[in-house]
Design a protein around this motif. Structure first.
Motif, short mmCIF file in Angstrom:
data_model
loop_
_atom_site.label_atom_id
_atom_site.label_comp_id
_atom_site.label_asym_id
_atom_site.label_seq_id
_atom_site.Cartn_x
_atom_site.Cartn_y
_atom_site.Cartn_z
N TRP A 69 0.83 -1.21 0.00
CA TRP A 69 0.00 0.00 0.00
C TRP A 69 0.86 1.26 0.00
CZ3 TRP A 69 -5.11 1.27 -0.47
CH2 TRP A 69 -5.97 0.19 -0.66
N ALA A 70 1.98 1.18 0.68
CA ALA A 70 2.87 2.33 0.67
C ALA A 70 3.29 2.66 -0.76
CB ALA A 70 4.10 2.06 1.54
N LYS A 71 3.47 1.61 -1.57
CA LYS A 71 3.82 1.82 -2.98
C LYS A 71 2.65 2.44 -3.74
CE LYS A 71 7.96 0.65 -3.27
NZ LYS A 71 8.15 1.66 -2.23
N LEU A 72 1.46 2.02 -3.38
CA LEU A 72 0.27 2.56 -4.05
C LEU A 72 0.07 4.03 -3.67
CD1 LEU A 72 -1.70 1.00 -5.87
CD2 LEU A 72 -3.25 0.85 -3.95
N ASP A 116 2.46 6.09 -2.88
CA ASP A 116 3.66 6.86 -3.22
C ASP A 116 3.30 8.12 -4.01
OD1 ASP A 116 6.90 5.96 -3.58
OD2 ASP A 116 6.15 7.62 -4.79
N PHE A 152 5.27 7.87 -7.73
CA PHE A 152 5.02 6.76 -8.65
C PHE A 152 3.69 6.05 -8.39
CE2 PHE A 152 9.69 6.85 -8.13
CZ PHE A 152 10.02 7.19 -9.42
N GLY A 153 3.03 6.36 -7.26
CA GLY A 153 1.87 5.57 -6.85
C GLY A 153 0.68 5.69 -7.79
N TYR A 154 -0.08 4.63 -7.87
CA TYR A 154 -1.21 4.59 -8.80
C TYR A 154 -2.37 5.43 -8.27
CZ TYR A 154 -4.21 2.51 -12.35
OH TYR A 154 -5.02 2.31 -13.42
N VAL A 170 -2.22 9.02 -9.34
CA VAL A 170 -2.41 9.08 -10.79
C VAL A 170 -3.90 9.07 -11.11
CG1 VAL A 170 -2.06 7.84 -12.95
CG2 VAL A 170 -0.20 8.00 -11.30
N MET A 171 -4.61 8.15 -10.45
CA MET A 171 -6.05 8.05 -10.70
C MET A 171 -6.76 9.32 -10.24
SD MET A 171 -7.33 4.18 -10.16
CE MET A 171 -7.01 4.09 -8.42
#
Lengths: 293, 331
Positions: free
Chosen positions: B159-162, B164, B167-169, B172-173
């Motif tokens: 989730w930390a990556k999401l 981010d 770069f996190g998605y 972006v969304m």
């Protein structure tokens, strides 16, 4: 009447459509984080830096994995994986032996104080494990088991309650006739345990084993506290220490982000495989274990 | 599987906690008159019982003593009986502002976590139980439970990556939808605790869902048919049949959920250590205890044991309240 039944069925079909659609959306949201990490791990640096990233990598590459698993000077990931595997398998074996022996005794053997001990075990479950970690640290140091895997392999299976309940429940459902035939043939306690009852409760052993495997693979706090050296650490600890250097040491075609995602994927993969292969046993374990306690 | 043979202890257990205590006392009085029986029994329980006593029972007992001593790991002169300081730790705890703040954060976190998870897992369980296609139902079960088997630390890091900011998605969304400056979810003290709650819900709701689902599958079909004959619609069936019969599962889930108060691993994995997140906004009581015992200063295990005993008492009170209000003794 028939018309009503048909209308009923059509009504349910509409219902079914709604349920399936809703669950499909929930499933996709549920899978999103994992899919995102797996897909990021397959992207190269250029794609990671793109302004509009996609959920599916356009040019999948294994460079992140290669870098993560082979640069042993920086990443000890293969070693950490091996540590996790050792700990998990060791705990599974110890847990299966202790739980099936004790489950057999509580279900099948009559000895003085058996019921007393069982009541005591039930009552002890309601006492919270407060202060346990500090005292455990002291105990492990005293036994010279800190910074050893043996210490953890002994500690994980010592929380016996759930496994003991599952095994006892299984031993209780061995058909009486099966045992009586063996006893007439002159089977002693050991023959009864090994040759008659144990083959019958193998399903229970599998349930105990997979829950222990998943638990030990993911356990974080105790392993973190007991193991001081990076080369002893399990993979679930190692992944939390990746940030910091991974961004720093990346080569020109890689980004730390992708490399970290590769590490997470590798750490998740074993439990996901075990889970998908064994999913019906998980369901059985839930209905036999904690709900029956 | 054949129906298991019941023993006396199973019948007592079904009557609830008070019956167990009563039976235990009764057994204590008569145990000396019982015959020795099969002595192999002791051999078979020995490994499990010895390991339980050494690694589970002893730390609890030792923890009780620790809570009343100024035990510092790095100062050998405070070890053992020498560190005994009566109620000093407890007095210090009452005046420890960080502790009360961390307890408040823990409660806030639990209050964020519990209702959502409870509602959501029940909702998903009921929906899965209605799906008639067996393969589809199995797929939904597998997907819902999958986050549960992931190592907690990895689940949080995913989730930390999401989250981010670069770069996190997620951002972006959000930008696609039209949000101009999406927040730095884990980086800002305002959003960090909420950002921490979502992964926790994600990693646990599948467990509860499956517990509810097992409960629903165990409800006798005939009860629903009887309700259908009486003219109950789907909603009424849920409200008057399913919910009351799921009470034992509710009890279990509430007890499990109250353990989230400490939430140590989640916070430590998301923020890579015991910092407690931006401006300590996610410093839950569990992390504070851990930090006191193992990270800060002289490793003040005595004081940490005091706080953790206090947390244990709170946990016990919550459990007792749950049992009392649910009026089911056994989950």
């Amino acid at each position: 009447m028939a018309a009503a039944a048909r209308r009923m069925r059509r009504y349910f079909r509409g219902d079914q459509l709604f349920f399936n659609l809703a669950l499909l959306i929930i499933s996709l949201i549920c899978l999103l984080p994992v899919v995102w990490v797996v897909s990021s791990s397959l992207k190269d640096r250029f794609e990671l830096y793109m302004a509009t990233p996609s959920l599916i990598p356009r040019h999948p590459t294994l460079a992140n994995y290669e870098w993560m698993l082979t640069r042993a000077d920086m990443s000890r990931l293969p070693l950490n994986l091996w540590n996790s595997f050792q700990l998990a398998m060791g705990s599974v074996i110890v847990q299966c032996i202790t739980a099936s022996m004790a489950g057999f005794a509580f279900a099948r053997l009559d000895f003085r104080g058996r019921d007393l001990l069982f009541y005591l075990l039930i009552m002890l479950m309601f006492i919270p494990r407060a202060g346990g970690l500090m005292a455990l640290y002291e105990l492990m140091e005293f036994l010279h088991l800190r910074n050893t895997h043996i210490g953890l392999i002994l500690w994980y299976p010592s929380a016996i309650s759930v496994a003991l309940f599952i095994m006892r429940q299984n031993f209780l459902s061995v058909p009486r006739e099966l045992e009586e035939a063996a006893i007439i043939d002159g089977a002693g306690t050991w023959r009864l345990f090994l040759n008659v009852d144990l083959p019958f409760v193998m399903g229970g052993v599998v349930v105990v084993a997979i829950f222990e495997f998943v638990y030990v693979w993911g356990e974080y706090l105790v392993a973190l506290t007991m193991l001081d050296f990076p080369e002893l650490e399990t993979v679930s600890i190692a992944v939390t220490k990746l940030r910091g250097w991974s961004a720093h040491f990346t080569s020109s075609v890689l980004a730390g982000y992708g490399a970290e995602c590769a590490a997470y994927t590798v750490a998740m993969l074993p439990v996901i495989i075990v889970f998908i292969l064994m999913q019906r046993w998980f369901m059985r374990g839930l209905s036999e274990g904690i709900l029956k306690m | 599987m054949a129906e298991p043979r019941m023993q006396k202890v199973d019948q007592v257990r079904a009557q609830g906690k008070a019956a167990v205590v009563k039976a235990f006392v009764g057994e204590l009085k008569t145990v000396r008159q019982q015959g020795w029986g099969n002595l192999w029994g002791y051999f078979f329980i020995a490994p499990a019982i010895i390991m339980y006593i050494v690694f589970q029972a002893w730390p609890i007992i030792r923890g009780l003593f620790m809570a009343f001593s100024d035990y510092r790991w790095l100062l050998p002169e405070t070890h053992g009986l020498a560190g005994f300081n009566g109620l000093d730790n407890w007095i210090e705890m009452i005046h420890d502002k960080t502790f009360w703040r961390s307890l408040g954060i823990a409660f806030k976190f639990t209050l964020l976590f519990m209702p959502f998870t409870l509602f959501f897992s029940l909702f998903v369980a009921v929906m899965i139980s209605k799906v008639q296609h067996p393969v589809a139902a199995a797929v939904y079960r597998v997907i819902a439970y999958m986050p549960v088997v992931l190592p907690t630390s990895v689940a949080m890091l995913v989730w930390a990556k999401l989250y981010d900011p670069k770069f996190g998605y997620l951002n972006v969304m959000l930008q696609k939808i039209g949000v101009k400056n999406p927040p730095n979810w884990l980086g800002s003290p305002k959003t960090a605790l909420y950002a921490m709650t979502i992964p926790t819900i994600w990693s646990r709701f599948g467990y509860w869902t499956l517990l509810f689902l097992v409960g629903i599958y165990n409800i006798n079909r005939e009860i629903y048919e009887a309700a259908l004959v009486d003219g109950a619609n789907g909603w009424q069936q849920f409200w008057y049949v399913t919910l009351p019969l799921l009470k034992p599962v509710f009890t279990l889930v509430l007890v499990l959920g109250s353990g989230v108060v400490s939430a140590t691993v989640e916070s430590m994995a998301l923020f890579k250590g015991t910092s407690g997140g931006p401006a300590e906004s996610c410093l839950t009581a569990g992390v504070y205890v851990y930090r006191t015992a193992f990270i800060h200063g002289d490793m003040r295990m005595g004081y940490a044991a005091t706080m953790s005993l206090f947390l244990g008492i709170i946990n016990m009170i919550i459990t007792a309240i749950v049992f009392k209000t649910m009026r089911t003794e056994r989950a």
